[in-house]
Design a protein around this motif. Structure first.
Motif, PDB file in Angstrom:
ATOM      1  N   UNK A   1      44.402  49.052  13.377  1.00  0.00           N
ATOM      2  CA  UNK A   1      43.121  49.139  12.678  1.00  0.00           C
ATOM      3  C   UNK A   1      42.799  47.847  11.947  1.00  0.00           C
ATOM      4  N   UNK A   2      43.805  47.212  11.357  1.00  0.00           N
ATOM      5  CA  UNK A   2      43.583  45.971  10.623  1.00  0.00           C
ATOM      6  C   UNK A   2      43.037  44.863  11.516  1.00  0.00           C
ATOM      7  N   UNK A   3      43.314  44.948  12.818  1.00  0.00           N
ATOM      8  CA  UNK A   3      42.830  43.939  13.771  1.00  0.00           C
ATOM      9  C   UNK A   3      41.586  44.425  14.510  1.00  0.00           C
ATOM     10  N   UNK A   4      41.005  45.535  14.052  1.00  0.00           N
ATOM     11  CA  UNK A   4      39.868  46.144  14.746  1.00  0.00           C
ATOM     12  C   UNK A   4      40.191  46.339  16.217  1.00  0.00           C
ATOM     13  N   UNK A   5      41.381  46.884  16.443  1.00  0.00           N
ATOM     14  CA  UNK A   5      41.863  47.094  17.796  1.00  0.00           C
ATOM     15  C   UNK A   5      41.340  48.380  18.412  1.00  0.00           C
ATOM     16  N   UNK A   6      41.933  48.786  19.545  1.00  0.00           N
ATOM     17  CA  UNK A   6      41.419  49.931  20.295  1.00  0.00           C
ATOM     18  C   UNK A   6      41.718  51.262  19.619  1.00  0.00           C
ATOM     19  N   UNK A   7      41.050  52.292  20.103  1.00  0.00           N
ATOM     20  CA  UNK A   7      41.428  53.649  19.733  1.00  0.00           C
ATOM     21  C   UNK A   7      42.801  53.933  20.342  1.00  0.00           C
ATOM     22  N   UNK A   8      43.558  54.797  19.704  1.00  0.00           N
ATOM     23  CA  UNK A   8      44.947  55.030  20.108  1.00  0.00           C
ATOM     24  C   UNK A   8      45.169  56.498  20.446  1.00  0.00           C
ATOM     25  N   UNK A   9      45.738  56.743  21.616  1.00  0.00           N
ATOM     26  CA  UNK A   9      46.074  58.107  22.047  1.00  0.00           C
ATOM     27  C   UNK A   9      47.582  58.182  22.205  1.00  0.00           C
ATOM     28  N   UNK A  10      48.248  58.828  21.243  1.00  0.00           N
ATOM     29  CA  UNK A  10      49.710  58.913  21.232  1.00  0.00           C
ATOM     30  C   UNK A  10      50.163  60.116  22.058  1.00  0.00           C
ATOM     31  N   UNK A  11      51.118  59.880  22.954  1.00  0.00           N
ATOM     32  CA  UNK A  11      51.650  60.943  23.806  1.00  0.00           C
ATOM     33  C   UNK A  11      53.168  60.810  23.875  1.00  0.00           C
ATOM     34  N   UNK A  12      53.802  61.818  24.459  1.00  0.00           N
ATOM     35  CA  UNK A  12      55.264  61.855  24.564  1.00  0.00           C
ATOM     36  C   UNK A  12      55.907  61.604  23.202  1.00  0.00           C
ATOM     37  N   UNK A  13      55.436  62.337  22.228  1.00  0.00           N
ATOM     38  CA  UNK A  13      55.933  62.228  20.860  1.00  0.00           C
ATOM     39  C   UNK A  13      57.275  62.945  20.778  1.00  0.00           C
ATOM     40  N   UNK A  14      58.330  62.273  20.311  1.00  0.00           N
ATOM     41  CA  UNK A  14      59.665  62.883  20.304  1.00  0.00           C
ATOM     42  C   UNK A  14      59.674  64.267  19.660  1.00  0.00           C
ATOM     43  N   UNK A  15      60.293  65.218  20.379  1.00  0.00           N
ATOM     44  CA  UNK A  15      60.416  66.583  19.883  1.00  0.00           C
ATOM     45  C   UNK A  15      59.294  67.507  20.296  1.00  0.00           C
ATOM     46  N   UNK A  16      58.308  66.983  21.042  1.00  0.00           N
ATOM     47  CA  UNK A  16      57.145  67.780  21.434  1.00  0.00           C
ATOM     48  C   UNK A  16      56.857  67.611  22.920  1.00  0.00           C
ATOM     49  N   UNK A  17      56.213  68.609  23.533  1.00  0.00           N
ATOM     50  CA  UNK A  17      55.932  68.532  24.968  1.00  0.00           C
ATOM     51  C   UNK A  17      54.996  67.377  25.305  1.00  0.00           C
ATOM     52  N   UNK A  18      55.160  66.828  26.494  1.00  0.00           N
ATOM     53  CA  UNK A  18      54.210  65.848  26.990  1.00  0.00           C
ATOM     54  C   UNK A  18      52.815  66.471  27.006  1.00  0.00           C
ATOM     55  N   UNK A  19      51.832  65.716  26.555  1.00  0.00           N
ATOM     56  CA  UNK A  19      50.464  66.231  26.514  1.00  0.00           C
ATOM     57  C   UNK A  19      50.041  66.718  25.146  1.00  0.00           C
ATOM     58  N   UNK A  20      50.985  66.964  24.245  1.00  0.00           N
ATOM     59  CA  UNK A  20      50.649  67.287  22.850  1.00  0.00           C
ATOM     60  C   UNK A  20      50.423  65.958  22.142  1.00  0.00           C
ATOM     61  N   UNK A  21      49.154  65.613  21.924  1.00  0.00           N
ATOM     62  CA  UNK A  21      48.799  64.238  21.584  1.00  0.00           C
ATOM     63  C   UNK A  21      48.146  64.109  20.206  1.00  0.00           C
ATOM     64  N   UNK A  22      48.061  62.858  19.746  1.00  0.00           N
ATOM     65  CA  UNK A  22      47.381  62.496  18.496  1.00  0.00           C
ATOM     66  C   UNK A  22      46.447  61.337  18.815  1.00  0.00           C
ATOM     67  N   UNK A  23      45.179  61.462  18.384  1.00  0.00           N
ATOM     68  CA  UNK A  23      44.171  60.432  18.658  1.00  0.00           C
ATOM     69  C   UNK A  23      43.693  59.829  17.347  1.00  0.00           C
TER      70      UNK A  23
END
Length: 479
Positions: A43-65
């Protein structure tokens, strides 16, 4: 304008309009601080939107945007404008749209993607989702940072939607911190006064218009659903889950339903939390939601807007854009002439107004009118007025005007006004006394009208020549 059916539709449109790099998929980041840290750095660099996936301890596809409206370009897409719309034109578009908006009530449907998965009773489990701990000083994992909190007035039937921070307190408990002057708190009190718990729904993951309208709040008695429908030009699709009269977005990512008892009956330690002021604020016994149902889509997405230091250029830009457009409307309604633009910095801690002076009192008129719009409980702190030659969307230009056109002994004025409990500058003594007031500063950074035509000339190239240089050298230089 493009009408976004849901959050996923918006994500797809970001890549369609701004390129494949506009949404960056991040695999393997941990929910405990790592997602929050990456979001802050990008965010500090005005970078891209971020879609986090494969978060440790959770199923693939359970995401954070995250960083979903972190640039003016993404805000333009969210509003259905061309992606290259300038910052000031975004403000103008929003201001003009708000003037002619015709509220459109939601339309009730019988099914929606949010019903793909339903947890009820003993099966309810808030810990099934990869809720981040956003900051190292947070007192818990906050699933609600860009959420919609839905309540219905028991007397009038008015459906209210607001945004409040929401912390996971267990499998079936969620805490909310709602300031006492907010609509949802007033509605809840009506239930509590009758000896009842307040029915409530918390939506985590919706299209950008819905999430923006929830954060800015409609007037009492007006549903944010109606406002969102007017902004979209199309009704929001809602449905009623079994056993409730709360309308929820049919295509939301996650909806948490339950009831909220009075604090005297049940409460939990909530906070601290790294708030939008850039400080950890408030920890205390607060309301809980007794969760009895969770609905979510397959591969659900948590929409996150973790607060950062407000001078970070990115983050959620919808609030300052809205604040600037409403201030502009207020200035015009107050009779301020020749407004050339309004911009907000650090969310809305500093409001900057550009005017073309035609008389000696124009700058002060604009300052007093802008300060008069200061919301009760808001934290607008600095009001600055500049001449029309200043690009108010560029903080360096604003600072240049302040540094070179202000005589501190003549151009600055200090008043007192209400502030909010989030304000880090409120002393413990003032909090204890219930004194929720703070100074505000009015800064006239215009050339003195009496001799503005004799003010030294700027050495900056004019915009036509700058545009010519950009066009000529764009292939070999980044300008």
């Amino acid at each position: 304008m493009t009408v976004f059916r849901d959050l996923r539709h918006y994500i797809d449109n970001l890549t369609d309009h701004l390129g494949d790099d506009e949404v960056r998929v991040v695999d393997g980041a941990h929910w405990d601080l790592e997602i929050g840290g990456i979001t802050e750095l990008v965010a500090e660099k005005e970078g891209p939107a971020l879609l986090f996936d494969n978060i440790p301890g959770y199923p693939t596809g359970y995401r954070v945007f995250t960083n979903f409206m972190g640039t003016a370009q993404r805000c333009a897409v969210a509003l259905g404008l061309p992606a290259d719309t300038s910052k000031m034109e975004i403000i103008r578009a929003w201001k003009d749209l708000s003037k002619r908006i015709e509220p459109i009530p939601p339309v009730v449907v019988t099914s929606g993607a949010v019903l793909e998965n339903v947890m009820e009773g003993a099966a309810v489990d808030l810990t099934a989702f990869p809720t981040p701990r956003w900051h190292d000083g947070d007192g818990g994992r906050y699933i609600g940072t860009a959420c919609m909190v839905i309540t219905r007035d028991p007397d009038s039937g008015w459906v209210n939607i607001g945004t409040y921070r929401a912390c996971v307190q267990g499998k079936d408990r969620l805490s909310l911190w709602m300031l006492g002057n907010r609509h949802a708190r007033a509605i809840a009190k009506k239930y509590w006064d009758r000896g009842e718990a307040c029915p409530i729904a918390v939506v985590v993951g919706s299209d950008p218009i819905l999430s923006t309208v929830a954060a800015i709040a409609a007037p009492e008695g007006v549903s944010e659903y109606d406002v969102a429908g007017g902004l979209r030009g199309e009704a929001v699709e809602v449905l009623y889950a079994p056993g409730t009269d709360l309308p929820i977005p049919a295509h939301a990512e996650i909806v948490i339903q339950g009831e909220m008892p009075p604090v005297e009956e049940e409460s939990v330690l909530e906070g601290p939390f790294g708030e939008w002021t850039g400080y950890f604020t408030h920890a205390g016994q607060e309301t809980v939601v007794r969760v009895n149902r969770i609905m979510h889509r397959d591969a659900p997405i948590i929409l996150g807007a973790p607060p950062m230091i407000p001078t970070v250029p990115a983050g959620d830009q919808s609030v300052p854009l809205y604040s600037a457009s409403v201030t502009w409307d207020h200035l015009e309604a107050s009779g301020v002439q020749n407004i050339r633009g309004v911009w907000a910095y650090a969310r809305q801690l500093m409001m900057v107004i550009s005017v073309e002076q035609t008389g000696a009192g124009d700058a002060m008129h604009a300052l007093l009118a802008a300060a008069g719009r200061k919301r009760t409980g808001g934290m607008e702190r600095y009001f600055v007025v500049v001449d029309e030659d200043i690009d108010i969307t560029d903080i360096n230009h604003v600072l240049w005007a302040i540094f070179t056109r202000v005589d501190p002994s003549e151009s600055m004025h200090i008043l007192r006004a209400p502030t909010t409990a989030i304000d880090p500058r409120l002393s413990p003594a003032k909090r204890a006394a219930g004194d929720m007031s703070m100074g505000i500063v009015l800064i006239d950074a215009c050339k003195p009208f009496a001799w503005k035509d004799d003010y030294p000339r700027s050495n900056r190239f004019d915009e036509p020549y700058r545009a010519e240089i950009r066009e000529k050298w764009k292939a070999s230089l980044t300008l």
